[in-house]
Design a protein around this motif. Structure first.
Motif, PDB file in Angstrom:
ATOM      1  N   LEU A  46       0.809  -1.219   0.000  1.00 23.53           N
ATOM      2  CA  LEU A  46       0.000   0.000   0.000  1.00 23.53           C
ATOM      3  C   LEU A  46       0.844   1.272   0.000  1.00 23.53           C
ATOM      4  N   LYS A  47       2.135   1.137  -0.142  1.00 24.96           N
ATOM      5  CA  LYS A  47       3.037   2.280   0.004  1.00 24.96           C
ATOM      6  C   LYS A  47       2.876   3.324  -1.085  1.00 24.96           C
ATOM      7  N   ASN A  48       2.711   2.891  -2.329  1.00 26.32           N
ATOM      8  CA  ASN A  48       2.727   3.816  -3.458  1.00 26.32           C
ATOM      9  C   ASN A  48       1.317   4.120  -3.975  1.00 26.32           C
ATOM     10  N   PRO A  49       1.091   5.346  -4.460  1.00 26.98           N
ATOM     11  CA  PRO A  49      -0.214   5.695  -5.018  1.00 26.98           C
ATOM     12  C   PRO A  49      -0.565   4.816  -6.209  1.00 26.98           C
ATOM     13  N   GLY A  50      -1.848   4.515  -6.356  1.00 29.72           N
ATOM     14  CA  GLY A  50      -2.304   3.776  -7.523  1.00 29.72           C
ATOM     15  C   GLY A  50      -2.493   4.703  -8.710  1.00 29.72           C
ATOM     16  N   ASN A  51      -2.571   4.137  -9.897  1.00 27.27           N
ATOM     17  CA  ASN A  51      -2.730   4.902 -11.135  1.00 27.27           C
ATOM     18  C   ASN A  51      -4.218   5.188 -11.365  1.00 27.27           C
ATOM     19  N   THR A  52      -4.607   6.444 -11.248  1.00 25.78           N
ATOM     20  CA  THR A  52      -6.012   6.824 -11.413  1.00 25.78           C
ATOM     21  C   THR A  52      -6.344   7.269 -12.834  1.00 25.78           C
ATOM     22  N   SER A  53      -5.446   7.024 -13.770  1.00 28.53           N
ATOM     23  CA  SER A  53      -5.690   7.411 -15.166  1.00 28.53           C
ATOM     24  C   SER A  53      -6.545   6.347 -15.850  1.00 28.53           C
ATOM     25  N   ASN A  54      -7.820   6.340 -15.523  1.00 32.25           N
ATOM     26  CA  ASN A  54      -8.760   5.393 -16.117  1.00 32.25           C
ATOM     27  C   ASN A  54     -10.135   6.056 -16.171  1.00 32.25           C
ATOM     28  N   GLY A  55     -11.106   5.351 -16.686  1.00 34.38           N
ATOM     29  CA  GLY A  55     -12.420   5.922 -16.880  1.00 34.38           C
ATOM     30  C   GLY A  55     -13.132   6.332 -15.612  1.00 34.38           C
ATOM     31  N   LEU A  56     -12.726   5.768 -14.475  1.00 33.67           N
ATOM     32  CA  LEU A  56     -13.367   6.087 -13.200  1.00 33.67           C
ATOM     33  C   LEU A  56     -12.531   7.024 -12.340  1.00 33.67           C
ATOM     34  N   ASP A  57     -11.293   7.298 -12.754  1.00 32.41           N
ATOM     35  CA  ASP A  57     -10.385   8.184 -12.008  1.00 32.41           C
ATOM     36  C   ASP A  57     -10.186   7.682 -10.582  1.00 32.41           C
ATOM     37  N   VAL A  58     -10.007   6.372 -10.427  1.00 35.92           N
ATOM     38  CA  VAL A  58      -9.813   5.769  -9.107  1.00 35.92           C
ATOM     39  C   VAL A  58      -8.876   4.583  -9.238  1.00 35.92           C
ATOM     40  N   ALA A  59      -8.166   4.281  -8.156  1.00 32.16           N
ATOM     41  CA  ALA A  59      -7.320   3.091  -8.105  1.00 32.16           C
ATOM     42  C   ALA A  59      -7.454   2.467  -6.724  1.00 32.16           C
ATOM     43  N   VAL A  60      -7.806   1.178  -6.695  1.00 30.79           N
ATOM     44  CA  VAL A  60      -7.929   0.441  -5.440  1.00 30.79           C
ATOM     45  C   VAL A  60      -6.798  -0.574  -5.379  1.00 30.79           C
ATOM     46  N   THR A  61      -5.955  -0.464  -4.356  1.00 31.50           N
ATOM     47  CA  THR A  61      -4.832  -1.376  -4.165  1.00 31.50           C
ATOM     48  C   THR A  61      -5.117  -2.227  -2.945  1.00 31.50           C
ATOM     49  N   ALA A  62      -5.169  -3.542  -3.129  1.00 32.26           N
ATOM     50  CA  ALA A  62      -5.572  -4.449  -2.057  1.00 32.26           C
ATOM     51  C   ALA A  62      -4.376  -5.023  -1.309  1.00 32.26           C
ATOM     52  N   ALA A  63      -4.505  -5.077   0.003  1.00 31.27           N
ATOM     53  CA  ALA A  63      -3.556  -5.803   0.853  1.00 31.27           C
ATOM     54  C   ALA A  63      -4.351  -6.908   1.526  1.00 31.27           C
ATOM     55  N   ASN A  64      -4.555  -7.992   0.787  1.00 27.15           N
ATOM     56  CA  ASN A  64      -5.275  -9.141   1.331  1.00 27.15           C
ATOM     57  C   ASN A  64      -4.388 -10.379   1.215  1.00 27.15           C
ATOM     58  N   VAL A  65      -4.950 -11.533   1.496  1.00 28.80           N
ATOM     59  CA  VAL A  65      -4.127 -12.743   1.532  1.00 28.80           C
ATOM     60  C   VAL A  65      -3.497 -13.051   0.173  1.00 28.80           C
ATOM     61  N   LEU A  66      -4.077 -12.513  -0.902  1.00 26.34           N
ATOM     62  CA  LEU A  66      -3.525 -12.760  -2.230  1.00 26.34           C
ATOM     63  C   LEU A  66      -2.255 -11.951  -2.482  1.00 26.34           C
ATOM     64  N   THR A  67      -2.096 -10.833  -1.784  1.00 29.63           N
ATOM     65  CA  THR A  67      -0.925  -9.972  -1.997  1.00 29.63           C
ATOM     66  C   THR A  67      -0.030  -9.878  -0.762  1.00 29.63           C
ATOM     67  N   PHE A  68      -0.501 -10.368   0.365  1.00 33.34           N
ATOM     68  CA  PHE A  68       0.232 -10.268   1.635  1.00 33.34           C
ATOM     69  C   PHE A  68       0.013 -11.583   2.394  1.00 33.34           C
ATOM     70  N   GLY A  69       0.955 -12.523   2.199  1.00 33.49           N
ATOM     71  CA  GLY A  69       0.788 -13.877   2.716  1.00 33.49           C
ATOM     72  C   GLY A  69       0.666 -13.977   4.217  1.00 33.49           C
ATOM     73  N   GLY A  70       1.199 -13.001   4.953  1.00 36.24           N
ATOM     74  CA  GLY A  70       1.137 -13.055   6.405  1.00 36.24           C
ATOM     75  C   GLY A  70      -0.269 -12.936   6.957  1.00 36.24           C
ATOM     76  N   LEU A  71      -1.234 -12.515   6.128  1.00 38.61           N
ATOM     77  CA  LEU A  71      -2.620 -12.374   6.584  1.00 38.61           C
ATOM     78  C   LEU A  71      -3.376 -13.696   6.603  1.00 38.61           C
ATOM     79  N   ASN A  72      -2.804 -14.749   6.036  1.00 39.74           N
ATOM     80  CA  ASN A  72      -3.509 -16.023   5.926  1.00 39.74           C
ATOM     81  C   ASN A  72      -4.039 -16.494   7.276  1.00 39.74           C
TER      82      ASN A  72
END
Length: 206
Positions: free
Chosen positions: A49-75
């Motif tokens: 979650l450290k870096n800003p997401g790229n909001t250059s898209n049709g919705l002007d939003v970026a959602v960056t997830a820190a869940n078990v798929l991207t952060f194994g320690g949450l399992n």
């Protein structure tokens, strides 16, 4: 003698479904665990979650997830988070999290947030919140966030699930795989065939 009541319920799921399998296979609800002897302190930290997401898209939003798929320690720990970056007028469109309640904290800017109840009246609970304020979206209910400030906005969400799941309503309806039959969308949404095709093309690009 006074009778005592009791309540029971199934545990929350980590995935959308788990069809019973009669063959001798093992499918875990989550991921297998590391041998404790191989676990290190670095397994319990992440910079996802450290870096800003790229909001250059049709919705002007970026959602960056820190869940078990991207952060194994949450399992198995039943918790996750997400960073939401909003460009000006950015929208996190109506969506649901089937496996988690969401607690959103605004770090920068002003957001219009809201959810719709499951009552027959479809009650909308919405208001503007500013930096330093919280808003909670109950599990499984349709909700959204819109940047209504003068510049970019930033929010942090936490979830009571290691994998909350996300289903955006526009994409679920118009760009499912395989597609929902046009007749279903035309009748449910009171659209004509041309409208359905137009929305399929438009939403597939966002």
């Amino acid at each position: 003698m006074q009778l005592q009541g009791s309540l029971a319920g199934d545990s929350d799921t980590f995935q959308d479904f788990c069809v019973k399998c009669l063959t001798p296979q093992v499918h875990l609800n989550g991921f297998q665990c590391k041998d404790p002897a191989e676990v290190q302190a670095s397994d319990f930290t992440s910079a996802v979650l450290k870096n800003p997401g790229n909001t250059s898209n049709g919705l002007d939003v970026a959602v960056t997830a820190a869940n078990v798929l991207t952060f194994g320690g949450l399992n198995t720990l039943g918790i996750s988070a997400a960073r939401i970056d909003f460009g000006k007028n950015g929208l996190n469109p109506p969506h649901i999290h089937p496996r988690a309640t969401e607690l959103l904290y605004v770090l920068q800017g002003t957001l219009l947030v809201g959810f719709v109840s499951s009552t027959p009246e479809n009650q909308l609970y919405a208001l503007k919140i500013n930096a330093g304020e919280l808003f909670v979206f109950p599990k499984g209910l349709v909700h959204f966030q819109l940047n209504v400030g003068d510049g970019p906005a930033l929010a942090l969400s936490s979830f009571n699930s290691q994998n909350q799941g996300t289903s955006q309503l526009p994409k679920a309806l118009f760009v499912s795989n395989p597609p929902i039959d046009d007749a279903v969308l035309e009748k449910a949404l009171q659209l004509n065939a041309a409208d359905v095709q137009h929305l399929r093309a438009l939403i597939s690009k966002t």
